[in-house]
Every structure is written in structure tokens, then in C-alpha cells.
Design a protein around this motif. Structure first.
Motif, PDB file in Angstrom:
ATOM      1  N   LYS A  21       0.980  -1.160   0.070  1.00 19.66           N
ATOM      2  CA  LYS A  21      -0.741   0.041  -0.499  1.00 19.66           C
ATOM      3  C   LYS A  21       1.095   1.293   0.080  1.00 19.66           C
ATOM      4  N   LEU A  22       1.716   1.488   0.732  1.00 20.63           N
ATOM      5  CA  LEU A  22       2.884   2.176   1.050  1.00 20.63           C
ATOM      6  C   LEU A  22       3.500   2.867  -0.310  1.00 20.63           C
ATOM      7  N   PRO A  23       4.442   1.871  -0.662  1.00 21.19           N
ATOM      8  CA  PRO A  23       4.869   2.094  -2.110  1.00 21.19           C
ATOM      9  C   PRO A  23       4.421   2.147  -4.044  1.00 21.19           C
ATOM     10  N   PHE A  24       2.561   1.512  -3.523  1.00 20.67           N
ATOM     11  CA  PHE A  24       1.878   1.184  -3.925  1.00 20.67           C
ATOM     12  C   PHE A  24       1.591   3.216  -4.409  1.00 20.67           C
ATOM     13  N   PHE A  25       0.436   3.623  -3.412  1.00 19.52           N
ATOM     14  CA  PHE A  25       0.849   4.738  -3.445  1.00 19.52           C
ATOM     15  C   PHE A  25       1.432   6.178  -3.545  1.00 19.52           C
ATOM     16  N   GLY A  26       2.553   5.665  -2.834  1.00 21.55           N
ATOM     17  CA  GLY A  26       3.227   6.974  -2.571  1.00 21.55           C
ATOM     18  C   GLY A  26       4.080   6.748  -3.919  1.00 21.55           C
ATOM     19  N   MET A  27       4.585   5.901  -4.672  1.00 23.57           N
ATOM     20  CA  MET A  27       4.716   6.132  -5.950  1.00 23.57           C
ATOM     21  C   MET A  27       3.955   7.304  -7.030  1.00 23.57           C
TER      22      MET A  27
END
Length: 445
Positions: A341-347
Motif C-alpha cells: 500500500k505505501l509504495p504503491f500509493f507513494g509512487m
């Protein structure tokens, strides 16, 4: 002529040494058997966590240890994930820095094919960045060969058991694709791709140097134009197939017809961003006096525009798959949203929202520190994009940003800086004899 400073050379070497040592530790820290995985997970449970990368990664899968498939099957799954982690980290970093140089090569060819008048003063920076294709490509090719012949477990289709009907791991869908997804074909195609790209780079640089020696004629420029046009045809086909082989085949049950364009947008904007960062750095050191704010402005325009193009492709791919809700397609995004979730939306924030807010204003594109700040965020965002494309299929829920990931980035960053800045010392920073050189020197937007 640019002179490579001892400080920069030492910095690059230190990065490589630290990265290499860290990777060795990462590989050495992997569990070697199911028993070791059980011991790590038991120790993590007893001590409340925090006892090393592999233990913390394994703990992500702990809640599934009692699944219906049996304990050892689950522990074997976790074992493969933890053994894959350093390999996946190495692969991501190797591919990321290679794709930067490849994006610059495509951008360089486009300048010649389009007979662009604004960019010749930047050609030597582009040529220096593409010098990384040789060592970076060789390292990546070795990793691809090891992966394609199942020395590691990165590509599930490379496992002979998945195409063996008598095996418990037999996969009919992958067997149907085995005509394309097999180790021999995989390596042959990789050799063709890299061979073609490196061949163009060799002749493009050779013709550029010849143009320096005979600045009065356009013979070498015309040859550069012709090979650039031919290369772009070759590139657009091979880049798409490369993205299928080297990235999309990590998830062999899933495919997207937009994927080749999506990877192209990522490598293209990363390459242009790197051109801008190195150009600004050289100007800050008193070089490239013929580069003005309008050149930086145009590079920043490309950074902004291709970031929007990347977002368009990302949304088009995501929206169509999510809306149709076909199980074998939507699983790709469900896995990433639930486990990453964090790397997916952070990206998405780093690759779209941040460039949109920072680079939308035309005046900001002329402010060097604004462009540098946006460029660093964009490059970090596209590293995470590659991370999101590779890790879920290779490491699954056992992902963790630790020593392997950081060390791999440091290793290839050090190699990239050393090769690029050393290449800058091999020729004058101004490409002479280009018929558009004076127009480029006096370019104003």
C-alpha cells in the motif's frame, strides 16, 4: 574538457564498495533451509522482532503459517521469498540504472531524427550517460542469464517443474506460453536487444567524434540522422518486448497491452531527468557555459510532460483492468494495493502529484534548485515504480526495505556516477560541427 575530480572518483568508489559489502551481507543472511526459516520465525516471536532483515521479512507471513496447505509447504514458500529478496533487490537496481541510460539513448536518437535545434549543446552529456549501457548492460545480462536458467527463483516460468505434467507444480497456462517464456529464447532475445542498442550507441558516438574532426561538412551529421531514424524503429519494438520479458513475465498469468508504453514512459522520464541533473551539476562547477536557462527550462518541460504521460498510461491501465474486474487481471493490482500500500500509493504521489505541483509553473522550470528537487523525487518515484513491478511477484508479502535494497542502489549508483563522469572526460563538452550548434547556443524560449 571536463576533469573528473578525485573527490567524485573517491565518492563513487566508496559507494560501490559499501554497496558490494552490503549485498554480500544480504546474500549471506538468507535462510538456507526450511528449518532455518522456522528458527528465525520462532526467534522473532520469542524476542518480539527486530533481529535482522530476514526475520522481520519472514514475520510478514507468520499469520499464514497455519493455512490449509500444511506447515512445510508454507515454510518452503517463505524460504523462496527470503532467498529471492537479495536477488530481487539486485535486479531492481541493475534494471533501474540501465533503464535510465536506455531512456537517454532514445532521447538522444530522437534529437537527431527530429533535427532538433535546441539540444546539440547537451549531446555530450547524453553520450556520457549512455556510456553506462556497456558495463550496466553486461551486469544486467548476467543477472538475466542466471534468472532465465533458474539459478534463482525470480521467474516462476524458469522452473522446469511448472511445465512438467507429472509435477505437483505443473501450470497449464505457463506451459502454453513456454514457446516464448523459456531460458534459451529469453537469453537470445536479451542478447539481440542489448546488441542492437549498444551497436547504435557505438556508431552514434563514433560519428559524433568524426563530426568534431571535420566541422565544415555535414557528412557525419547526415549519417547520424540516418542511423538514429533506423534505431528508433528497432527500439520501439525491442523496448516493448524487453518490458514483456524482463518485467511483465514476473507475473506470467497477467498481461497488459499497455505495458510496453508504460515502461517506456518510466525509462524516458528517468533518462531526461538525469540529463537535467547532470547538466545543472556541471554548470554549478563552471562547465557548460553555453547552456542557458532556456535549455534547463526545456528539460524541465519534458520532465513535466512525460510525468503526465506516465500518469495517463498508469491510469488507463489501472482503470480498464479495475473496471472490467476480470479475476486474472485485477489480481495484479489487488496484490499491490493490499501488500504494498505505501509504495504503491507513494509512487503515485512522487511520479504525478509532486511534479505536477512543482513543475507546472513555467518560471519554476528555470530555477535550478526547483528542477533538482523535482528530479530527485521523480527518480526515487520511478525506482519505487520498478520495485512495485518486481517485488510482489518475487518476494510477495515478505518485502522489506533493508540492507539488500539500499546496498544494491548504492552499488549501481556508484558505478553509474563513475562511468558517466569518466566518460565526460573523454571528449570536449561541446559537440562541434553540428549544423544546429549556433542555434542551440543562442536558444531562447
Amino acid at each position: 574538457m571536463y576533469t573528473l575530480s578525485n573527490r567524485l572518483r573517491l565518492f563513487s568508489i566508496i559507494l560501490m564498495v559499501v554497496g558490494l559489502v552490503g549485498l554480500v551481507i544480504g546474500f549471506a543472511d538468507r535462510p538456507g533451509s526450511i528449518e532455518e526459516v522456522k528458527e528465525m520465525m520462532a526467534a522473532h516471536d520469542a524476542h518480539g522482532g527486530g533481529h535482522g532483515e530476514a526475520v522481520q521479512a519472514a514475520s510478514h507471513g507468520e499469520s499464514h503459517a497455519e493455512d490449509a496447505h500444511g506447515g512445510d509447504a508454507h515454510y518452503e514458500h517463505i524460504l523462496h521469498q527470503l532467498q529471492n529478496k537479495p536477488w530481487a533487490s539486485l535486479y531492481i537496481a541493475a534494471f533501474f540504472f540501465f533503464m535510465i541510460a536506455l531512456g537517454v539513448l532514445a532521447f538522444y536518437a530522437i534529437q537527431f531524427a527530429a533535427q532538433a535545434g535546441w539540444s546539440p549543446v547537451l549531446f555530450r552529456v547524453m553520450e556520457a550517460i549512455t556510456a553506462y549501457l556497456v558495463p550496466g548492460g553486461l551486469i544486467l545480462f548476467v543477472i538475466l542469464a542466471l534468472s532465465g536458467f533458474h539459478v534463482n527463483h525470480l521467474f516462476v516460468w524458469a522452473d522446469p517443474s511448472v511445465v512438467d505434467p507429472s509435477s505437483d507444480h505443473y501450470d497449464a497456462l505457463i506451459t502454453g506460453k513456454s514457446g516464448w517464456l523459456n531460458g534459451t529464447g529469453f537469453i537470445i532475445r536479451a542478447a539481440i536487444f542489448m546488441g542492437g542498442w549498444l551497436l547504435y550507441r557505438h556508431f552514434a558516438v563514433k560519428f559524433s567524434r568524426k563530426q568534431d574532426e571535420s566541422p565544415e561538412g555535414n557528412v557525419w551529421y547526415k549519417k547520424s540522422f540516418k542511423i538514429a531514424a533506423g534505431f528508433l524503429v528497432f527500439f520501439i519494438y525491442t523496448e516493448s518486448m524487453m518490458s514483456w520479458d524482463w518485467i511483465m513475465s514476473f507475473d506470467p498469468h497477467w498481461f497488459s497491452t499497455l505495458f510496453g508504453w508504460y515502461v517506456f514512459a518510466s525509462l524516458f522520464v528517468s533518462g531526461i531527468t538525469t540529463i537535467a541533473l547532470i547538466t545543472i551539476y556541471l554548470k554549478s562547477k563552471g562547465y557548460l557555459e553555453f547552456v542557458n536557462n532556456s535549455h534547463i527550462h526545456d528539460l524541465a518541460k519534458f520532465m513535466f510532460g512525460i510525468s503526465i504521460f506516465w500518469t495517463y498510461l498508469w491510469f488507463s491501465q489501472f482503470m480498464l483492468i479495475w473496471y472490467s474486474n476480470i479475476p486474472e487481471e485485477v489480481t495484479y493490482f489487488i496484490t499491490r494495493i493490499e501488500d504494498y500500500k505505501l509504495p504503491f500509493f507513494g509512487m503515485l504521489v512522487m511520479n504525478f502529484i509532486f511534479p505536477l505541483l512543482v513543475l507546472m509553473n513555467s518560471d519554476f522550470k528555470r530555477v535550478n534548485w526547483f528542477v533538482v528537487m523535482a528530479g530527485i523525487v521523480i527518480l526515487c518515484g520511478h525506482y519505487i515504480d520498478v520495485y512495485n513491478m518486481v517485488m510482489p511477484a518475487t518476494v510477495g508479502e515478505s518485502w522489506f526495505i533493508g540492507i539488500s535494497e539500499i546496498s544494491a542502489v548504492l552499488l549501481f549508483l556508484g558505478l553509474f556516477l563513475f562511468v558517466v563522469f569518466r566518460a565526460l572526460t573523454k571528449a570536449p563538452l561541446l559537440a562541434k560541427g553540428n549544423p544546429y550548434l549556433e542555434e542551440s547556443k543562442h536558444f531562447h524560449y
